[in-house]
Design a protein around this motif. Structure first.
Motif, PDB file in Angstrom:
ATOM      1  N   LYS B   2      11.729  29.846  63.499  1.00  0.00           N
ATOM      2  CA  LYS B   2      12.488  28.618  63.245  1.00  0.00           C
ATOM      3  C   LYS B   2      13.229  28.716  61.923  1.00  0.00           C
ATOM      4  O   LYS B   2      14.341  28.250  61.799  1.00  0.00           O
ATOM      5  N   ILE B   6      17.208  28.311  61.188  1.00  0.00           N
ATOM      6  CA  ILE B   6      17.755  27.368  60.215  1.00  0.00           C
ATOM      7  C   ILE B   6      18.636  28.081  59.211  1.00  0.00           C
ATOM      8  O   ILE B   6      19.727  27.636  58.892  1.00  0.00           O
ATOM      9  N   SER B   9      21.911  28.966  60.750  1.00  0.00           N
ATOM     10  CA  SER B   9      22.845  27.836  60.897  1.00  0.00           C
ATOM     11  C   SER B   9      23.489  27.506  59.570  1.00  0.00           C
ATOM     12  O   SER B   9      24.663  27.210  59.504  1.00  0.00           O
ATOM     13  N   ILE B  10      22.696  27.543  58.506  1.00  0.00           N
ATOM     14  CA  ILE B  10      23.267  27.257  57.183  1.00  0.00           C
ATOM     15  C   ILE B  10      24.319  28.292  56.828  1.00  0.00           C
ATOM     16  O   ILE B  10      25.380  27.971  56.301  1.00  0.00           O
ATOM     17  N   LEU B  16      32.093  28.823  57.219  1.00  0.00           N
ATOM     18  CA  LEU B  16      33.236  27.964  57.519  1.00  0.00           C
ATOM     19  C   LEU B  16      33.898  27.477  56.246  1.00  0.00           C
ATOM     20  O   LEU B  16      35.108  27.298  56.186  1.00  0.00           O
ATOM     21  N   PHE B  17      33.098  27.263  55.198  1.00  0.00           N
ATOM     22  CA  PHE B  17      33.673  26.793  53.948  1.00  0.00           C
ATOM     23  C   PHE B  17      34.481  27.874  53.261  1.00  0.00           C
ATOM     24  O   PHE B  17      35.326  27.587  52.435  1.00  0.00           O
ATOM     25  N   SER B  20      39.853  30.087  53.895  1.00  0.00           N
ATOM     26  CA  SER B  20      40.807  29.571  52.904  1.00  0.00           C
ATOM     27  C   SER B  20      41.959  28.881  53.593  1.00  0.00           C
ATOM     28  O   SER B  20      42.207  29.057  54.776  1.00  0.00           O
ATOM     29  N   ASP B  21      42.619  28.084  52.843  1.00  0.00           N
ATOM     30  CA  ASP B  21      43.723  27.299  53.358  1.00  0.00           C
ATOM     31  C   ASP B  21      44.941  28.182  53.527  1.00  0.00           C
ATOM     32  O   ASP B  21      45.368  28.835  52.570  1.00  0.00           O
ATOM     33  N   ASP B  22      45.515  28.238  54.717  1.00  0.00           N
ATOM     34  CA  ASP B  22      46.690  29.100  54.874  1.00  0.00           C
ATOM     35  C   ASP B  22      47.958  28.314  54.581  1.00  0.00           C
ATOM     36  O   ASP B  22      48.751  28.013  55.463  1.00  0.00           O
ATOM     37  N   SER B  27      54.229  24.470  54.700  1.00  0.00           N
ATOM     38  CA  SER B  27      53.723  23.142  54.391  1.00  0.00           C
ATOM     39  C   SER B  27      54.543  22.514  53.282  1.00  0.00           C
ATOM     40  O   SER B  27      54.165  22.513  52.119  1.00  0.00           O
ATOM     41  N   ASP B  28      55.681  21.985  53.664  1.00  0.00           N
ATOM     42  CA  ASP B  28      56.566  21.360  52.685  1.00  0.00           C
ATOM     43  C   ASP B  28      56.193  19.894  52.585  1.00  0.00           C
ATOM     44  O   ASP B  28      56.411  19.117  53.508  1.00  0.00           O
ATOM     45  N   THR B  29      55.607  19.496  51.471  1.00  0.00           N
ATOM     46  CA  THR B  29      55.283  18.092  51.314  1.00  0.00           C
ATOM     47  C   THR B  29      56.141  17.443  50.235  1.00  0.00           C
ATOM     48  O   THR B  29      55.870  16.339  49.790  1.00  0.00           O
TER      49      THR B  29
END
Lengths: 780, 146
Positions: B2, B6, B9-10, B16-17, B20-22, B27-29
């Motif tokens: 078990k 656990i 899973s962690i 996932l963290f 990185s942000d692609d 991304s024009d803001t």
């Protein structure tokens, strides 16, 4: 430390040897077992198990005390007599003035990521409205509108993606609207459970981010009569408020009555002007004009209680009237923002809302089952008042009414739940829920169509206790229903567009503000949960499940300018219900004076509904580009981390939250995502057991928001902020009366800062300035 | 066993963290900027006048379109329809057009109709860039009869 009000029952056996056998159980005042409590006697220490039971064998020492301690509760101590066998039932009283009044205890039967928030936590952290008072709870952020209204955001999700329930019934108001708050009296609620993540099985639609499960129907103990009066005042908006609370129970019947009233003026913000759309808008005397308001609440509850049955009737009414800053609707007129020399008046534009709830619950207890039926009726009547105005010069109707928008929403609900205990390892819950809702509108402007909606849901949740420290549950739910939306055709708008030389089909498209449409929907949802306790101090909870939300009438069929968001929004009948899959994990460690909780989560939205800017202008005045409701895949992930530690007279609390989101359609984050934030609090017990002071704590707090530069389209970047707070919380004693006095300062240094999730963010209006408040609770 | 479940899973959640942000591509803001050269704020006009409109637009990537939004904003008193002359209307006009490039100067002339009401008006300019970012600037002007 001294003996307090916790009680214990001693069952005394016969004296034999110097070895004593002590066993017992530890519970809270609601009879929930407390696992992991520390039971100590000189030379021996043990912990209560998941059922709250403990036993230990000690060598008797004269006049020594047995202590039972758990974080968030007053330590219980008793001198052990020289008896062979001792059996104790210990009920621990919450330590309200300890910051861990946000209790992590009470391992309930359900496998949920749940946090209990006590009534005293709300009083100590009260900041004008319920959601804002909860903003430092891990996982909760707030969308505030002025100083007296706010809505909660759970893990970055708000509006219709969260559910708020009162005594098991979903609070139904215009949740989709961002410019009003939750119509629930903050100071009358008895207990709040914040359920994070996977909650759709029991709560149905909207329970995506989480559920705020509010209860005000806790049955009083026999032969009790309690009266409580609360007085409060807040300097940031010169508010004064009074709350009166009475409960009485002799034997089988109980009654509760509560009433409150609060009146507040324009709120202070630390700026003399705001730059909005490159115009310099003055904020006279640093008061945000016309944000004054008032709120009153009435509550009555009658109950009948027998050993195996109870029935509770609850009637409550919340009325609020609050002004809107005149610059917040469309393009501000500078001459409407001039100082009117009166900070308490509520002029146009303003909103008022009345929320009435009537609920009747019946519960039967059998040997191995329980059955609950409750029926409820809610009426939410909301009006927005503004001097009659029209954008279409030809509107000839002589309209002397100043009701711009009027929504009258009635909801009938029925909940049934049957719980059966097959054995001490297996238990099942079956539920059936139904809801009928009708929305009627009037007013000279149009925003939300008339609609009626029927929803039904059935669920099964089964729990299996494989071992004392390993439990599983799984659940299934099926929902179906239908919404019927009525057509609204704006002939005036059609005429206006034709007279301005637009084509007939263009005029027609704009004039059809909502089509007549009917929509059936059905949804399946599941849940699998695991709870594993490595030791009484350390346990893990893992929940996997799906959740959904039905589409709102706005998302299906709107067509027009939403003055609350300054956008021309178009609905889309081709959308599917929003759907997400969630993994939610919690690790919890509690030992003596230290507690730690880590809660990461991951959401995958197979269908996320959002307003997509089309790049095409609306031809209407006061409107920029057309936004159309569309669907996309999205993901949302993050974690909450909490830690608290007590030593000597100090206690500390630390909360850290991080949220990351992205929608696949444009690779941008979801709108209104709060940035990384941290909260730190340091508390010191100044006085204890003095003549007139039972306990007095002093604290300082610090809240940090990182810069939010991961913004969605047409959102504004929000700089980082650091805000300090301070307070003194005291429980006093004058004879038999023990008043509580909370003196606190929020935004101690009058810092000018912005909140990324505030409704007024788009107008560059900073958050409230320094607030000093005093709350005095006098119980009898 | 078990514990392994656990921990894995962690670990899975932790990976996932680390995604990185692609943000590399489009991304024009950034919103376009609008400078209203003419008319000027609080300028006075008369019915029948030709209003000269000069607006400078610029964007970090590519401009797309503009909208001129003129509408009556009241004279500071009640908006109640009763007090107005039935022969006049609250003048309201919206003009939509295209923009291109990173910089664009718009020159336009707008005729103020003879039946326009006296009073304060809003003059607003919206601009959109190719990525859909929207900017808005507005000023006030007045119309008086001769």
């Amino acid at each position: 430390m001294r003996i307090n009000f916790s009680c214990a029952f001693l069952f005394i056996g016969f004296v034999s040897m110097a070895q004593l056998s002590i066993s017992g159980s530890v519970q809270d005042i609601h009879h929930n077992p407390i696992a992991g409590a520390t039971i100590s006697y000189p030379g021996q220490i043990t912990y209560s198990d998941t059922d709250g039971n403990f036993n230990l064998t000690v060598s008797y020492q004269t006049n020594q005390q047995l202590s039972v301690a758990y974080l968030g509760f007053k330590t219980y101590q008793i001198t052990i007599p020289f008896k062979d066998e001792i059996s104790l039932k210990v009920i621990l009283e919450p330590d309200y003035l300890n910051i861990e009044a946000v209790s992590i205890s009470a391992k309930s039967n359900e496998i949920q990521n749940k946090k209990r928030i006590s009534k005293d936590y709300i009083a100590e952290n009260y900041t004008g409205s319920l959601s804002k008072s909860l903003e430092n709870v891990a996982g909760i952020n707030v969308m505030s509108i002025g100083s007296g209204a706010s809505k909660p955001i759970f893990r970055g999700l708000g509006l219709n993606r969260i559910a708020v329930t009162v005594n098991g019934n979903k609070h139904e108001s215009q949740q989709w609207g961002a410019d009003h708050g939750l119509e629930i009296d903050a100071l009358s609620q008895e207990r709040i459970d914040f359920v994070k993540g996977v909650a759709a099985i029991e709560y149905g639609s909207d329970a995506i981010g989480g559920v705020l499960s509010i209860r005000n129907n806790i049955i009083p103990e026999i032969n009790t009569f309690k009266i409580n009066t609360t007085l409060l005042t807040r300097s940031v908006n010169n508010s004064v408020g009074i709350v009166f609370d009475l409960q009485h129970r002799e034997n089988r019947f109980f009654q509760k009555f509560k009433a409150s009233y609060i009146d507040y003026a324009d709120f202070k913000t630390p700026t003399d002007s705001i730059i909005y759309l490159s115009r310099n808008i003055p904020i006279h005397k640093r008061h945000l004009k016309n944000t004054a308001g008032k709120e009153w609440n009435m509550f009555g509850q009658f109950g009948y209680v027998e050993d195996n049955y109870h029935s509770i009737l609850t009637v409550s009414n919340n009325y609020t009237k609050a002004g809107f800053f005149p610059g917040a609707h469309g393009i501000p007129d500078l001459n409407r923002l001039t100082d009117d020399q009166n900070s308490r008046n509520i002029e146009y534009p303003y909103q008022r809302a009345n929320h009435l709830t009537i609920q009747n619950e019946h519960k039967w207890f059998f040997t191995d089952s329980e059955f609950t039926v409750d029926g409820s009726f809610q009426n939410n009547h909301r009006q927005e008042m503004s001097e009659f105005h029209t954008h279409y010069g030809n509107q000839v109707e002589l309209n002397t009414s100043d009701v711009e928008l009027d929504f009258n929403l009635s909801t009938f609900g029925l909940n049934t739940k049957f719980t059966h205990y097959f054995s001490d390892k297996h238990q099942s819950n079956f539920g059936f829920q139904g809801q009928f809702q009708q929305n009627n509108i009037s007013g000279y402007s149009f925003l939300l169509p008339e609609f009626s909606r029927n929803m039904y849901g059935a669920y099964l949740l089964h729990q299996y206790d494989f071992a004392e420290n390993l439990r599983f549950d799984f659940g299934l739910r099926y929902d179906f229903g239908r919404v019927d939306i009525e057509e609204f055709y704006d002939q005036t708008l059609y005429n206006y567009l034709i007279s301005n030389n637009y084509q007939e089909d263009v005029a027609n498209n704009y004039a059809l503000r909502s089509p007549s449409l009917s929509r059936d929907f059905n949804n399946y949802n599941f849940k699998i949960g695991t709870f594993y306790s490595v030791s009484p101090q350390l346990d893990f909870t893992l929940n996997l499940g799906s959740s959904f939300r039905n589409l709102t009438a706005i998302e299906l069929g709107a067509n027009g300018i939403h003055h609350g968001s300054f956008r021309h929004e178009q609905g889309n009948n081709n959308l599917d219900a929003e759907r997400s899959y969630i993994i939610d994990f919690q690790a919890s460690f509690i030992k003596e004076k230290y507690a730690f909780n880590l809660s990461p989560y991951f959401y995958y939205f197979s269908n996320y509904i959002f307003l997509n800017p089309t790049g095409e202008f609306s031809v209407l005045p006061h409107a920029g580009q057309l936004y159309k409701y569309s669907q996309t895949k999205a993901l949302l992930t993050g974690f909450e981390l909490e830690q608290s530690y007590s030593f000597n007279r100090f206690s500390t609390e630390f909360v850290l939250e991080y949220i990351y989101s992205k929608q696949t359609s444009n690779q941008m984050p979801l709108p209104f995502t709060p940035p990384l934030n941290a909260f730190v609090k340091l508390d010191y017990t100044l006085f204890q057991n003095k003549k007139y002071i039972e306990k007095s704590d002093i604290y300082i707090s610090y809240k940090y928001f990182a810069k939010q530069d991961r913004i969605s389209q047409n959102e504004t970047l929000t700089p980082q902020s650091s805000v300090f707070g301070f307070g003194v919380s005291s429980e006093l004693k004058f004879g038999n009366i023990k008043p509580k006095l909370f003196i606190s300062a929020q935004n101690m240094f009058d810092t000018k800062y912005y909140s990324h999730t505030s409704f007024y963010r788009a107008l560059e209006i900073p958050e409230q300035g320094r607030n000093i408040q005093i709350m005095l609770q006098i119980p009898f | 066993m078990k514990t392994i479940k656990i921990i894995s899973s962690i670990t899975l959640l932790a990976t996932l963290f680390s995604c990185s942000d692609d943000n590399t591509t489009s991304s024009d803001t950034e919103k376009p900027t609008i400078t209203i050269v003419a008319p000027s704020d609080a300028q006075e006009f008369h019915i029948g006048d030709e209003m000269t409109v000069v607006v400078d637009f610029s964007d970090n990537r590519e401009l797309a379109s503009y909208k001129i939004d003129i509408h009556y904003s009241g004279d500071g008193h009640s908006h109640d329809r009763i007090i107005f002359d039935e022969n006049t209307v609250d003048w309201s006009q919206q003009i939509i057009g295209e923009l291109s490039g990173k910089n664009h100067r718009l020159n336009q002339t707008i005729h103020i109709p003879l039946n326009a009401n006296n009073g304060h008006y809003h003059f607003g300019i919206y601009a959109l860039d190719k990525a859909g970012n929207q900017a808005l600037e507005w000023i006030e002007f007045e119309i008086h009869n001769h």
